[in-house]
Design a protein around this motif. Structure first.
Motif, PDB file in Angstrom:
ATOM      1  N   LEU A 204     -26.599  54.366 -16.654  1.00  0.00           N
ATOM      2  CA  LEU A 204     -27.558  53.307 -16.973  1.00  0.00           C
ATOM      3  C   LEU A 204     -27.885  53.228 -18.458  1.00  0.00           C
ATOM      4  O   LEU A 204     -28.570  52.298 -18.878  1.00  0.00           O
ATOM      5  CB  LEU A 204     -28.860  53.528 -16.186  1.00  0.00           C
ATOM      6  CG  LEU A 204     -28.797  53.364 -14.676  1.00  0.00           C
ATOM      7  CD1 LEU A 204     -30.141  53.706 -14.055  1.00  0.00           C
ATOM      8  CD2 LEU A 204     -28.396  51.951 -14.305  1.00  0.00           C
TER       9      LEU A 204
ATOM     10  N   GLY B 289     -26.793  44.861 -12.950  1.00  0.00           N
ATOM     11  CA  GLY B 289     -25.702  45.537 -13.644  1.00  0.00           C
ATOM     12  C   GLY B 289     -25.196  44.782 -14.848  1.00  0.00           C
ATOM     13  O   GLY B 289     -24.100  45.054 -15.340  1.00  0.00           O
ATOM     14  N   ARG B 290     -25.995  43.857 -15.365  1.00  0.00           N
ATOM     15  CA  ARG B 290     -25.595  43.059 -16.523  1.00  0.00           C
ATOM     16  C   ARG B 290     -26.465  43.421 -17.722  1.00  0.00           C
ATOM     17  O   ARG B 290     -27.652  43.716 -17.579  1.00  0.00           O
ATOM     18  CB  ARG B 290     -25.740  41.567 -16.224  1.00  0.00           C
ATOM     19  CG  ARG B 290     -24.835  41.055 -15.122  1.00  0.00           C
ATOM     20  CD  ARG B 290     -25.144  39.613 -14.786  1.00  0.00           C
ATOM     21  NE  ARG B 290     -25.058  38.747 -15.960  1.00  0.00           N
ATOM     22  CZ  ARG B 290     -25.407  37.467 -15.956  1.00  0.00           C
ATOM     23  NH1 ARG B 290     -25.874  36.913 -14.844  1.00  0.00           N
ATOM     24  NH2 ARG B 290     -25.305  36.742 -17.044  1.00  0.00           N
TER      25      ARG B 290
ATOM     26  N   LEU C 296     -26.754  50.038 -20.232  1.00  0.00           N
ATOM     27  CA  LEU C 296     -27.444  48.843 -19.731  1.00  0.00           C
ATOM     28  C   LEU C 296     -28.862  48.739 -20.274  1.00  0.00           C
ATOM     29  O   LEU C 296     -29.265  47.709 -20.815  1.00  0.00           O
ATOM     30  CB  LEU C 296     -27.472  48.875 -18.200  1.00  0.00           C
ATOM     31  CG  LEU C 296     -26.215  48.428 -17.449  1.00  0.00           C
ATOM     32  CD1 LEU C 296     -26.410  48.631 -15.961  1.00  0.00           C
ATOM     33  CD2 LEU C 296     -25.905  46.970 -17.748  1.00  0.00           C
TER      34      LEU C 296
END
Length: 449
Positions: free
Chosen positions: A307, A428-429, A310
């Motif tokens: 993560l 997830g973008r 992100l």
């Protein structure tokens, strides 16, 4: 937002939540209310009208409650129930033990907020009576009314991040307390040294110079002055390496040396107070090292969860700041919406309207205080490095109508940060400034012919 039937988005979310709870607290299952304690556990089995089917006190620790659950299941089967739903208050650590024991037996497990049970206890018979027997029945009754919730399922990696976040918060509190203690003592007995740096407790040179002074004379500055400026600077050069810097800022070191000649301060307390400062200064150094190690571990867990890239796509949000927020929220996929995260932090606005009256809107202040604090801290960095959030802050504080105070605007930015973090993690973008500013991604312009 409502559709043709008049059912709002909030209504649909609440209906979905109640449906999920009804699957766990089904009519065919009896309810096992457990009032947890250290070595005495009260267990009651009730139907959905809170009629007590069986009651028993178990003199055991939480890890031995498996026998109590087996007994409750047998009592429910005698009354024709197909199973049981286990409920308790999430106080201490024992509820986690009970949840694991229930999961091993395939029993649904829910929790009742202690505040809700406290209100229900007062409304039970208009008294302030509190006994284990009554509390267990109240827990079962609130569960039957679906005034309960499903606790977060903790995965091993997320669980580790939670514990590291709690550890970091404890160390940060200690650091703040140690700084305040040193500041108070120095303001009393040697105020000149605090003026030797713009932000003394953020300067490694200042800390190294103060360490040299306190280790040499313990309040008798004449001994350090006899060293001379050059030899004092040489000792500061050696000490600053221990504080994590390569070389000192000589301007600050010279100001600390000049402050040795300042007579201001309560001289009768100088020796004892500076001895305390020396002890706290060493504690501060050790605590800062432990905090840095904990933050390194938190970032490593964030990398393990894949993560880091992100969450740090949001300008100004550091890996440590993101890890601190996620340590409080847990896996963001468990929240049905971004607004649910904001409510969980207590940063959602509280409406106050009745008929034609509309009161002043304030934050709820409910939810998880640690999450609210983590988001508030992260908002400071975001405001410095994100043009989108800085523009939002200027809009909220600069408009003529309904102008917000700086504190209110910072809270709004912190809430926006939580919403965007939820979107980034769940989709997830990477963070998109167009979506953050306008709600949609603007189409790219076609190249000129």
């Amino acid at each position: 937002m409502v559709n043709g039937s008049g059912v709002s988005r909030g209504d649909r979310s609440r209906n979905a939540r109640l449906s999920r709870l009804r699957e766990l607290v089904s009519a065919g299952r009896a309810i096992v209310g457990v009032d947890l304690a250290d070595s005495k556990q009260m267990v009651v089995v009730t139907d959905h009208d809170s009629r007590v089917v069986a009651r028993r006190t178990f003199r055991c620790r939480a890890w031995d409650l498996g026998a109590a659950l087996d007994w409750a299941a047998a009592q429910a089967a005698r009354q024709g129930f197909v199973g049981v739903t286990v409920a308790c208050e999430p106080t201490g650590h024992r509820w986690r033990v009970l949840g694991q024991l229930a999961a091993e037996r395939g029993m649904p497990f829910v929790c009742v907020q202690p505040l809700v049970s406290s209100w229900a206890r007062r409304g039970e018979d208009l008294t302030f009576d509190k006994t284990d027997d009554k509390d267990a029945v109240i827990i079962a009754r609130l569960t039957a009314q679906l005034r309960c919730y499903v606790p977060e399922p903790v995965e091993e990696t997320w669980g580790r991040l939670r514990h590291l976040g709690a550890r970091r918060e404890q160390l940060v509190s200690e650091l703040v307390g140690q700084v305040q203690q040193m500041r108070d003592l120095l303001e009393c007995v040697w105020p000149a040294v605090l003026a030797s740096a713009a932000q003394p407790f953020k300067s490694r040179t200042w800390a190294a110079a103060l360490t040299v002074v306190l280790d040499r004379d313990g309040g008798d500055f004449a001994r350090t002055r006899r060293l001379g400026r050059a030899r004092f600077e040489a000792q500061v050069r050696k000490e600053v390496v221990r504080w994590g810097a390569q070389k000192p800022c000589l301007r600050i070191a010279r100001k600390v040396f000049d402050a040795l000649a300042d007579p201001a301060g309560v001289l009768a307390h100088r020796r004892g107070a500076l001895e305390r400062v020396a002890l706290v200064l060493e504690d501060w150094h050790l605590t800062a090292g432990r905090c840095a190690q904990t933050e390194t571990r938190m970032v490593a867990v964030l990398d393990e969860l894949e993560l880091t890239e992100l969450v740090t796509s949001i300008p100004g949000l550091s890996p440590v700041g993101a890890a601190a927020i996620l340590a409080e929220t847990g896996d963001l996929h468990r929240f049905t919406s971004a607004r649910a995260v904001v409510k969980h932090a207590g940063l959602a606005p509280r409406e106050k309207a009745s008929g034609g009256f509309v009161g002043r809107t304030k934050l709820t202040g409910q939810g998880r205080p640690g999450l609210r604090l983590a988001a508030w801290r992260a908002a400071w960095g975001v405001l410095q490095h994100s043009p989108v959030h800085a523009a939002r802050y200027q809009h909220l504080t600069g408009r003529a109508e309904n102008r917000l105070t700086p504190t209110q605007a910072q809270a709004a930015v912190a809430a926006a940060l939580l919403r965007q973090l939820h979107a980034v993690v769940t989709t997830g973008r990477r963070w998109d400034p167009d979506i953050a500013a306008h709600g949609v991604a603007r189409p790219a312009l076609a190249p000129a012919a």
